[in-house]
Write an enzyme that holds these catalytic residues in place. Structure first.
Site, PDB file in Angstrom:
ATOM      1  N   HIS A 191       0.874  -1.185   0.000  1.00  0.00           N
ATOM      2  CA  HIS A 191       0.000   0.000   0.000  1.00  0.00           C
ATOM      3  C   HIS A 191       0.904   1.225   0.000  1.00  0.00           C
ATOM      4  CE1 HIS A 191      -3.860  -1.744   2.124  1.00  0.00           C
ATOM      5  NE2 HIS A 191      -4.120  -1.524   0.845  1.00  0.00           N
ATOM      6  N   CYS A 287      -2.757   3.054   9.065  1.00  0.00           N
ATOM      7  CA  CYS A 287      -3.809   2.126   8.601  1.00  0.00           C
ATOM      8  C   CYS A 287      -4.947   1.988   9.592  1.00  0.00           C
ATOM      9  CB  CYS A 287      -3.266   0.718   8.438  1.00  0.00           C
ATOM     10  SG  CYS A 287      -1.714   0.547   7.622  1.00  0.00           S
TER      11      CYS A 287
HETATM   12  N1  ARG Z   1      -3.959  -7.267   6.788  1.00  0.00           N
HETATM   13  C1  ARG Z   1      -4.373  -6.053   6.139  1.00  0.00           C
HETATM   14  C2  ARG Z   1      -4.294  -6.251   4.638  1.00  0.00           C
HETATM   15  O1  ARG Z   1      -3.392  -6.891   4.172  1.00  0.00           O
HETATM   16  C3  ARG Z   1      -3.546  -4.914   6.594  1.00  0.00           C
HETATM   17  C4  ARG Z   1      -3.961  -3.602   6.011  1.00  0.00           C
HETATM   18  C5  ARG Z   1      -3.100  -2.473   6.459  1.00  0.00           C
HETATM   19  N2  ARG Z   1      -3.567  -1.238   5.992  1.00  0.00           N
HETATM   20  C6  ARG Z   1      -2.847  -0.316   5.328  1.00  0.00           C
HETATM   21  N3  ARG Z   1      -3.435   0.797   5.010  1.00  0.00           N
HETATM   22  N4  ARG Z   1      -1.628  -0.532   4.931  1.00  0.00           N
HETATM   23  O2  ARG Z   1      -5.111  -5.772   3.898  1.00  0.00           O
END
Ligand code: ARG
Length: 293
Positions: A191, A287
């Protein structure tokens, strides 16, 4: 409308002022867990799914909420749902556009798809319009990949792992947002918010190796002040998943030693937060909340 693909496009575009989002939405971690693996952080050394200390996770989550309140932000929570262990990562299910509209995400993994409806419900109950992406547009994971530049109508968008180019193109061309697409190339930084954090109008924290060359050139050329985080520090401590709600205070994942020193030397008020339980799922401070208008 404007897809700003090159540094020159960014430099010549006339941006308008936009006030930054000031409200915060969080989801209690009652059902938070690691039950599947959808990013490389979700496996421990032994390649097994890590165990979450639920008490500890709740304690860490409450500390983040208290910290927000301490600096004067108002935090609203929405109820968690059983069977949706990643719902606590409230950054991902939508992108707030202004005080009247949010764009709902299309999650990359089916395991997270159902989370979106609860955010839709929340916003509609608060009198806002929740827009949906048309069928033909691919995946899009909200503010995990789409980050507003503080103070102006520029949206930085990560694409490659959780957000498709069809989605960034739609946001730019159909929704008319001034959007800078950045290509992510390393699965540990899946991300945009795992590898780039915009602290204030001129300052970015980032780890360059997570980006394609074109994208590196854009970030490097656009920001007056760049704080580089080493690949190791970014990967292990989630340093780039920091969050500055106001350009003055910075919430920083615990253990990001170099970044803590760099930010402190520049005069920012640094607040370290232990998010170790959430890092096991691949997320940290940024997040764990949604900032909305
Ligand atoms: N386990 C989640 C996923 O893989 C974690 C998300 C983390 N969020 C972020 N904005 N990076 O989607």
């Amino acid at each position: 409308m404007p897809l700003l693909l090159q540094l020159e496009d960014l430099q010549s575009y006339a941006f308008s002022p936009l006030e930054s989002p000031s409200k915060v939405l969080m989801v209690r971690p009652d059902h938070f867990d690691v039950e599947y693996q959808i990013n490389p952080h979700m496996k421990g050394e032994s390649q097994e799914l890590p165990t979450i200390d639920k008490q500890r996770a709740l304690f860490q989550w409450e500390k983040l909420k208290e910290k927000c309140e301490e600096i004067g932000l108002s935090v609203t929570t929405i109820p968690p749902h059983e069977g949706l262990p990643d719902m606590v990562f409230a950054a991902n299910q939508s992108l707030p556009l202004d005080s009247k509209r949010v764009l709902l995400s299309r999650m990359a993994h089916k395991e997270r798809a159902e989370e979106v409806q609860y955010f839709k419900e929340f916003f509609e109950n608060h009198g806002m319009t929740a827009l949906e992406l048309p069928e033909e547009v691919g995946k899009f994971e909200g503010t995990g990949d789409a980050i507003w530049h503080p103070g102006m109508d520029l949206l930085w968008c990560g694409q490659g792992f959780r957000t498709d180019r069809t989605a960034t193109t739609y946001l730019g061309e159909k929704l008319g947002l001034a959007l800078a697409p950045l290509t992510l190339v390393d699965p540990y930084f899946y991300h945009l918010d795992t590898c780039m954090c915009i602290i204030d109008v001129q300052t970015v924290v980032w780890t360059p190796k997570a980006f394609s060359e074109r994208s590196q050139r854009m970030i490097d050329g656009f920001f007056k002040r760049k704080i580089e985080v080493s690949y190791e520090e970014a990967k292990t401590t989630f340093a780039c998943n920091s969050w500055s709600p106001d350009g003055e205070n910075v919430f920083l994942p615990l253990g990001a030693k170099q970044l803590k020193a760099d930010l402190s030397n520049l005069g920012y008020k640094v607040h370290e937060l232990d998010t170790s339980e959430f890092i096991k799922a691949g997320g940290s401070v940024f997040c764990m909340k949604l900032a909305y208008f």
